[in-house]
Design an enzyme around this catalytic site. Sequence first.
Site, PDB file in Angstrom:
ATOM      1  N   ARG A 121     -14.383  19.498  -6.459  1.00 60.66           N
ATOM      2  CA  ARG A 121     -14.957  18.318  -5.793  1.00 60.66           C
ATOM      3  C   ARG A 121     -14.014  17.750  -4.728  1.00 60.66           C
ATOM      4  O   ARG A 121     -12.824  18.039  -4.725  1.00 60.66           O
ATOM      5  CB  ARG A 121     -15.163  17.202  -6.824  1.00 60.66           C
ATOM      6  N   GLY A 140       3.124 -14.379   2.434  1.00 64.27           N
ATOM      7  CA  GLY A 140       2.722 -15.784   2.432  1.00 64.27           C
ATOM      8  C   GLY A 140       3.809 -16.666   1.829  1.00 64.27           C
ATOM      9  O   GLY A 140       4.124 -17.754   2.346  1.00 64.27           O
ATOM     10  N   ASP A 186       3.438  -3.780  -1.370  1.00 65.51           N
ATOM     11  CA  ASP A 186       2.919  -3.314  -0.071  1.00 65.51           C
ATOM     12  C   ASP A 186       4.026  -2.879   0.888  1.00 65.51           C
ATOM     13  O   ASP A 186       3.746  -2.199   1.877  1.00 65.51           O
ATOM     14  CB  ASP A 186       2.099  -4.433   0.598  1.00 65.51           C
ATOM     15  N   ARG A 208      -1.402 -17.423  -6.468  1.00 60.10           N
ATOM     16  CA  ARG A 208      -1.473 -17.400  -5.001  1.00 60.10           C
ATOM     17  C   ARG A 208      -1.740 -18.817  -4.519  1.00 60.10           C
ATOM     18  O   ARG A 208      -2.754 -19.421  -4.877  1.00 60.10           O
ATOM     19  CB  ARG A 208      -2.603 -16.474  -4.554  1.00 60.10           C
ATOM     20  N   MET A 258      -3.785   0.599  -2.944  1.00 57.26           N
ATOM     21  CA  MET A 258      -3.560  -0.776  -2.463  1.00 57.26           C
ATOM     22  C   MET A 258      -2.615  -0.763  -1.252  1.00 57.26           C
ATOM     23  O   MET A 258      -2.178   0.288  -0.811  1.00 57.26           O
ATOM     24  CB  MET A 258      -2.967  -1.625  -3.577  1.00 57.26           C
ATOM     25  N   ARG A 299     -16.148  12.115  -5.429  1.00 50.98           N
ATOM     26  CA  ARG A 299     -15.893  11.067  -6.422  1.00 50.98           C
ATOM     27  C   ARG A 299     -14.820  10.132  -5.891  1.00 50.98           C
ATOM     28  O   ARG A 299     -13.890  10.569  -5.194  1.00 50.98           O
ATOM     29  CB  ARG A 299     -15.398  11.665  -7.742  1.00 50.98           C
ATOM     30  N   GLN A 329      -1.547  -0.348 -10.165  1.00 48.14           N
ATOM     31  CA  GLN A 329      -0.427  -0.082  -9.246  1.00 48.14           C
ATOM     32  C   GLN A 329       0.633  -1.190  -9.286  1.00 48.14           C
ATOM     33  O   GLN A 329       1.743  -1.017  -8.812  1.00 48.14           O
ATOM     34  CB  GLN A 329      -0.951   0.093  -7.811  1.00 48.14           C
ATOM     35  N   GLY A 366       1.041 -12.199  -5.513  1.00 45.99           N
ATOM     36  CA  GLY A 366       0.702 -11.104  -6.431  1.00 45.99           C
ATOM     37  C   GLY A 366       1.956 -10.610  -7.143  1.00 45.99           C
ATOM     38  O   GLY A 366       3.021 -10.557  -6.544  1.00 45.99           O
TER      39      GLY A 366
HETATM   40  O1  F6P Z   1      -0.031  -7.808  -2.045  1.00 42.22           O
HETATM   41  C1  F6P Z   1      -0.143  -7.057  -3.200  1.00 42.22           C
HETATM   42  C2  F6P Z   1      -1.572  -6.674  -3.447  1.00 42.22           C
HETATM   43  O2  F6P Z   1      -1.644  -5.922  -4.638  1.00 42.22           O
HETATM   44  C3  F6P Z   1      -2.260  -5.935  -2.302  1.00 42.22           C
HETATM   45  O3  F6P Z   1      -1.907  -4.580  -2.247  1.00 42.22           O
HETATM   46  C4  F6P Z   1      -3.709  -6.187  -2.611  1.00 42.22           C
HETATM   47  O4  F6P Z   1      -4.492  -6.129  -1.443  1.00 42.22           O
HETATM   48  C5  F6P Z   1      -3.686  -7.584  -3.181  1.00 42.22           C
HETATM   49  O5  F6P Z   1      -2.363  -7.822  -3.632  1.00 42.22           O
HETATM   50  C6  F6P Z   1      -4.632  -7.828  -4.328  1.00 42.22           C
HETATM   51  O6  F6P Z   1      -4.581  -9.177  -4.634  1.00 42.22           O
HETATM   52  P1  F6P Z   1      -5.127  -9.856  -5.960  1.00 42.22           P
HETATM   53  O7  F6P Z   1      -4.209  -9.499  -7.088  1.00 42.22           O
HETATM   54  O8  F6P Z   1      -5.107 -11.315  -5.654  1.00 42.22           O
HETATM   55  O9  F6P Z   1      -6.490  -9.298  -6.177  1.00 42.22           O
END
Ligand code: F6P
Length: 360
Positions: free
Chosen positions: A172, A114, A137, A75, A179, A277, A285, A11
């Site tokens: 609310r 990974g 992350d 990926r 993420m 909501r 992000q 990512g």
């Molecule tokens: O590892 C970064 C991240 O943005 C995570 O926070 C999220 O779970 C994942 O990648 C989302 O992956 P993708 O862009 O493949 O949907």
Amino acid sequence: MIRIGMLTSGGDCQSLNATMRGVAKSLYKLYGGEVEIIGFEDGYKGLIYADYHAMKSSDFSGILTKGGTILGTSRQPFKQMRVPDENGLDKVEAMKHTYRKLKLECLVVLGGNGSQKTANLLHEEGLNVVSLPKTIDNDLWGTEMTFGFQSAVNVATSAIDCIHTTAASHGRVFIVEVMGHKVGWLTLHAGIAGGADIILIPEIPYNIDTVVEALKERNRQGKRFSILAVAEGAISKEDASLSKKELKEKRKNGIVYPSVAYELGAQIEEMTGQEVRVTVPGHTQRGGEPCPYDRVLSTRLGAAAAELIRQKNYGYMVCIKRGEISKVPLEEVAGKLKTVDPDCSIIREAKMVGICFGDE
Ligand code: F6P
């Protein structure tokens, strides 16, 4: 003349270009005209299928503030690396072949969990590899901070900031889903920075009754609204106590929600009668420009990676420890996750100011 391969994998994040720039500018400084950088397209895919191009020093100019990656990314799951592709191609052998055909001195990998595992695999297969810790992350073992994290904290915090005014106007309950994959770093930091009342992270399974009680207590104090920062991987105590198989079975038989935030939203509405909501900032992000902290971190890590190459010190990921740039062996990083310790001081401090984590 030495030739260095470079790729961005997994990512994306805001600070990939800033990091490549740090590596490249330092290499040009160290080697003058005696270095050529080969950029692989779309991560390990480019190395597997020999999709690459020679980069010029001008490619690295003007990209410090540019989000995304000029090389593209994809990926390529580590688990699939030893599995031949649809045409029977052995991916690991293909990567080694491309590396050797190009007579690379070293492969520079910018990646998350990974990607670090694959970097370690290639190192074990005899390639010279230096890697850099990328991910919003912040879950990479061996470094206190990954580049991309602070920029993502900025975006997630702004999302919570924006929710504040509308939540206050309408009185609310708002849930902002953040993420972070399986860890809670991003939610924890954005939640504190954004003034969330309740923060739920995977490392601290929540009790829905505790969450609801915290909301009711705010109502009793005359607060018109409440904001929850909920990690995409947050899990209830009840679900955390189930085996993977039992959880799958439970989800199969119950209502299917798009994500944990929606499930929580439905429960809160039912248990409190309050209007809820859900906001999911999602991939915003990972978007936009890198924040100043990341630009500095990326530049420092990039320079350190170039220095490792100059020393021919391979098989390491550059990292930051107590503010100093350092290195950690790839075999120590591969396969480990850096999670939030529920007893760490930042959690204690957050609780001191009244933030509820749904656990007590
Ligand atoms: O590892 C970064 C991240 O943005 C995570 O926070 C999220 O779970 C994942 O990648 C989302 O992956 P993708 O862009 O493949 O949907």
